[in-house]
Write a protein that holds these residues in place. Structure first.
Motif, PDB file in Angstrom:
ATOM      1  N   GLU A   7       0.899  -1.245   0.008  1.00  0.00           N
ATOM      2  CA  GLU A   7      -0.070   0.081   0.076  1.00  0.00           C
ATOM      3  C   GLU A   7       0.912   1.318  -0.035  1.00  0.00           C
ATOM      4  O   GLU A   7       2.067   1.163   0.492  1.00  0.00           O
ATOM      5  CB  GLU A   7      -0.939   0.017   1.201  1.00  0.00           C
ATOM      6  N   PRO A   8       0.260   2.294  -0.509  1.00  0.00           N
ATOM      7  CA  PRO A   8       1.023   3.650  -0.449  1.00  0.00           C
ATOM      8  C   PRO A   8       1.655   3.766   1.080  1.00  0.00           C
ATOM      9  O   PRO A   8       0.934   3.840   2.112  1.00  0.00           O
ATOM     10  CB  PRO A   8       0.067   4.917  -1.026  1.00  0.00           C
ATOM     11  N   LEU A   9       2.873   4.413   0.930  1.00  0.00           N
ATOM     12  CA  LEU A   9       3.478   4.432   2.197  1.00  0.00           C
ATOM     13  C   LEU A   9       3.656   6.113   2.707  1.00  0.00           C
ATOM     14  O   LEU A   9       4.036   6.776   1.986  1.00  0.00           O
ATOM     15  CB  LEU A   9       4.813   3.882   2.206  1.00  0.00           C
ATOM     16  N   ASN A  10       3.147   6.247   3.842  1.00  0.00           N
ATOM     17  CA  ASN A  10       3.244   7.675   4.155  1.00  0.00           C
ATOM     18  C   ASN A  10       4.701   8.127   4.559  1.00  0.00           C
ATOM     19  O   ASN A  10       5.152   7.670   5.908  1.00  0.00           O
ATOM     20  CB  ASN A  10       2.252   8.029   5.301  1.00  0.00           C
ATOM     21  N   TRP A  11       5.556   8.703   3.842  1.00  0.00           N
ATOM     22  CA  TRP A  11       6.842   9.073   4.348  1.00  0.00           C
ATOM     23  C   TRP A  11       6.998  10.200   5.275  1.00  0.00           C
ATOM     24  O   TRP A  11       6.759  11.314   4.866  1.00  0.00           O
ATOM     25  CB  TRP A  11       7.522   9.394   2.904  1.00  0.00           C
ATOM     26  N   THR A  12       7.405  10.071   6.615  1.00  0.00           N
ATOM     27  CA  THR A  12       7.695  10.929   7.436  1.00  0.00           C
ATOM     28  C   THR A  12       8.971  11.887   7.034  1.00  0.00           C
ATOM     29  O   THR A  12       9.914  11.359   6.432  1.00  0.00           O
ATOM     30  CB  THR A  12       7.512  10.595   8.796  1.00  0.00           C
ATOM     31  N   VAL A  13       9.125  12.787   7.697  1.00  0.00           N
ATOM     32  CA  VAL A  13      10.427  13.717   7.716  1.00  0.00           C
ATOM     33  C   VAL A  13      11.294  12.894   8.170  1.00  0.00           C
ATOM     34  O   VAL A  13      12.639  12.657   7.762  1.00  0.00           O
ATOM     35  CB  VAL A  13      10.391  15.067   8.406  1.00  0.00           C
ATOM     36  N   ASP A  14      11.359  12.128   9.342  1.00  0.00           N
ATOM     37  CA  ASP A  14      12.100  11.086   9.851  1.00  0.00           C
ATOM     38  C   ASP A  14      12.848   9.974   8.980  1.00  0.00           C
ATOM     39  O   ASP A  14      13.913   9.754   9.036  1.00  0.00           O
ATOM     40  CB  ASP A  14      11.994  10.618  11.173  1.00  0.00           C
ATOM     41  N   MET A  15      11.541   9.574   8.584  1.00  0.00           N
ATOM     42  CA  MET A  15      11.956   8.375   7.266  1.00  0.00           C
ATOM     43  C   MET A  15      12.704   8.870   6.224  1.00  0.00           C
ATOM     44  O   MET A  15      13.624   8.183   5.548  1.00  0.00           O
ATOM     45  CB  MET A  15      10.785   7.676   6.811  1.00  0.00           C
ATOM     46  N   GLU A  16      12.595  10.165   5.703  1.00  0.00           N
ATOM     47  CA  GLU A  16      13.207  10.723   4.638  1.00  0.00           C
ATOM     48  C   GLU A  16      14.438  10.990   5.123  1.00  0.00           C
ATOM     49  O   GLU A  16      15.536  10.689   4.214  1.00  0.00           O
ATOM     50  CB  GLU A  16      12.623  11.982   4.041  1.00  0.00           C
ATOM     51  N   VAL A  17      14.785  11.663   6.334  1.00  0.00           N
ATOM     52  CA  VAL A  17      16.258  11.903   6.811  1.00  0.00           C
ATOM     53  C   VAL A  17      16.984  10.469   6.729  1.00  0.00           C
ATOM     54  O   VAL A  17      18.325  10.217   6.559  1.00  0.00           O
ATOM     55  CB  VAL A  17      16.221  12.398   8.035  1.00  0.00           C
ATOM     56  N   ASN A  18      16.140   9.494   7.193  1.00  0.00           N
ATOM     57  CA  ASN A  18      16.925   8.267   7.293  1.00  0.00           C
ATOM     58  C   ASN A  18      17.259   7.538   6.019  1.00  0.00           C
ATOM     59  O   ASN A  18      18.117   7.081   5.719  1.00  0.00           O
ATOM     60  CB  ASN A  18      15.975   7.104   7.986  1.00  0.00           C
ATOM     61  N   LEU A  19      16.403   7.983   4.974  1.00  0.00           N
ATOM     62  CA  LEU A  19      16.521   7.567   3.616  1.00  0.00           C
ATOM     63  C   LEU A  19      17.931   8.240   2.985  1.00  0.00           C
ATOM     64  O   LEU A  19      18.808   7.601   2.342  1.00  0.00           O
ATOM     65  CB  LEU A  19      15.493   7.803   2.631  1.00  0.00           C
ATOM     66  N   PHE A  20      18.194   9.517   3.225  1.00  0.00           N
ATOM     67  CA  PHE A  20      19.298  10.203   2.948  1.00  0.00           C
ATOM     68  C   PHE A  20      20.606   9.700   3.639  1.00  0.00           C
ATOM     69  O   PHE A  20      21.589   9.464   2.835  1.00  0.00           O
ATOM     70  CB  PHE A  20      19.124  11.548   3.059  1.00  0.00           C
ATOM     71  N   HIS A  21      20.360   9.138   4.778  1.00  0.00           N
ATOM     72  CA  HIS A  21      21.563   8.546   5.702  1.00  0.00           C
ATOM     73  C   HIS A  21      22.015   7.372   5.010  1.00  0.00           C
ATOM     74  O   HIS A  21      23.059   6.996   4.934  1.00  0.00           O
ATOM     75  CB  HIS A  21      21.197   8.736   6.928  1.00  0.00           C
ATOM     76  N   ALA A  22      20.753   6.532   4.669  1.00  0.00           N
ATOM     77  CA  ALA A  22      21.122   5.330   3.804  1.00  0.00           C
ATOM     78  C   ALA A  22      21.804   5.331   2.356  1.00  0.00           C
ATOM     79  O   ALA A  22      22.507   4.459   2.025  1.00  0.00           O
ATOM     80  CB  ALA A  22      19.687   4.390   4.020  1.00  0.00           C
ATOM     81  N   MET A  23      21.281   6.366   1.925  1.00  0.00           N
ATOM     82  CA  MET A  23      21.819   6.663   0.373  1.00  0.00           C
ATOM     83  C   MET A  23      23.149   7.181   0.562  1.00  0.00           C
ATOM     84  O   MET A  23      24.152   7.242  -0.348  1.00  0.00           O
ATOM     85  CB  MET A  23      20.776   7.594  -0.173  1.00  0.00           C
ATOM     86  N   ARG A  24      23.928   7.209   1.780  1.00  0.00           N
ATOM     87  CA  ARG A  24      25.270   7.995   1.725  1.00  0.00           C
ATOM     88  C   ARG A  24      26.324   6.977   1.277  1.00  0.00           C
ATOM     89  O   ARG A  24      26.283   5.957   1.845  1.00  0.00           O
ATOM     90  CB  ARG A  24      25.617   8.425   3.164  1.00  0.00           C
ATOM     91  N   GLY A  25      26.916   7.150   0.269  1.00  0.00           N
ATOM     92  CA  GLY A  25      27.762   6.384  -0.330  1.00  0.00           C
ATOM     93  C   GLY A  25      27.339   5.357  -1.239  1.00  0.00           C
ATOM     94  O   GLY A  25      27.979   4.272  -1.798  1.00  0.00           O
ATOM     95  N   HIS A  26      25.693   5.468  -1.573  1.00  0.00           N
ATOM     96  CA  HIS A  26      25.174   4.393  -2.453  1.00  0.00           C
ATOM     97  C   HIS A  26      24.425   5.195  -3.314  1.00  0.00           C
ATOM     98  O   HIS A  26      23.387   6.265  -3.032  1.00  0.00           O
ATOM     99  CB  HIS A  26      24.298   3.602  -1.561  1.00  0.00           C
ATOM    100  N   LYS A  27      24.625   5.413  -4.709  1.00  0.00           N
ATOM    101  CA  LYS A  27      23.926   6.084  -5.786  1.00  0.00           C
ATOM    102  C   LYS A  27      22.988   5.026  -6.388  1.00  0.00           C
ATOM    103  O   LYS A  27      23.575   4.191  -7.215  1.00  0.00           O
ATOM    104  CB  LYS A  27      24.983   6.796  -6.589  1.00  0.00           C
TER     105      LYS A  27
END
Length: 157
Positions: A7-27
């Motif tokens: 189902e569509p996921l409601n991305w919170t600000v904390d989840m987006e910040v965690n996404l950017f931290h997870a993307m560090r070093g991975h493109k």
């Protein structure tokens, strides 16, 4: 861990910040985009404690970025043009013929199965069959001079 379905996921600000931290070093673009997404997915799942799918992450990233354009802008370190490939007959013809001979079953006049014959020169040395060099025997003390010989001197290590 909370399990979130497709189902569509409601991305919170904390989840987006965690996404950017997870993307560090991975493109997640270019030739290795799926491997990078695997790392991003694993890190994000650990950080948020939620079971996300990689499809949900791809979908959210596509709302933030033009992933197709980013993928096209990546420099490929090797030519990536698709073309037909054939092994040269002069180098590999004997292997292809040997494969064809072993894959077909030959029968004689009575209907019994006989194995395909292969000339001994069909397989070059080093690719199978008998070994090129005979095995060397293991050296033992029995092969050396007997200890009763006066010439034999004990060595200490």
């Amino acid at each position: 861990m909370a399990i979130i379905g497709e189902e569509p996921l409601n991305w919170t600000v904390d989840m987006e910040v965690n996404l950017f931290h997870a993307m560090r070093g991975h493109k997640p673009v270019g030739v290795n985009k799926n491997f990078h997404m695997l790392c991003i997915h694993e890190k994000l799942t650990q950080m948020t404690g939620k079971k996300l799918t990689s499809q949900q992450i791809w979908k959210h990233l596509s709302t933030m970025y033009d992933l197709a354009a980013l993928h096209e802008s990546e420099i490929v370190p090797f030519p990536n043009k698709e073309k037909d490939f054939d092994l040269p007959q002069s180098d590999f013809g004997y292997l292809m013929r040997a494969k064809d001979e072993t894959s077909t079953i030959l029968t004689n006049d009575e209907g019994s199965v006989k194995s395909p014959s292969r000339p001994p020169s069909a397989i070059p040395p080093g690719l199978g069959g008998e070994k090129d060099t005979p095995k060397r025997g293991k050296r033992t003390r029995n092969n050396a001079a007997s200890p009763s010989d006066p010439v034999v001197v004990k060595r200490r290590r």
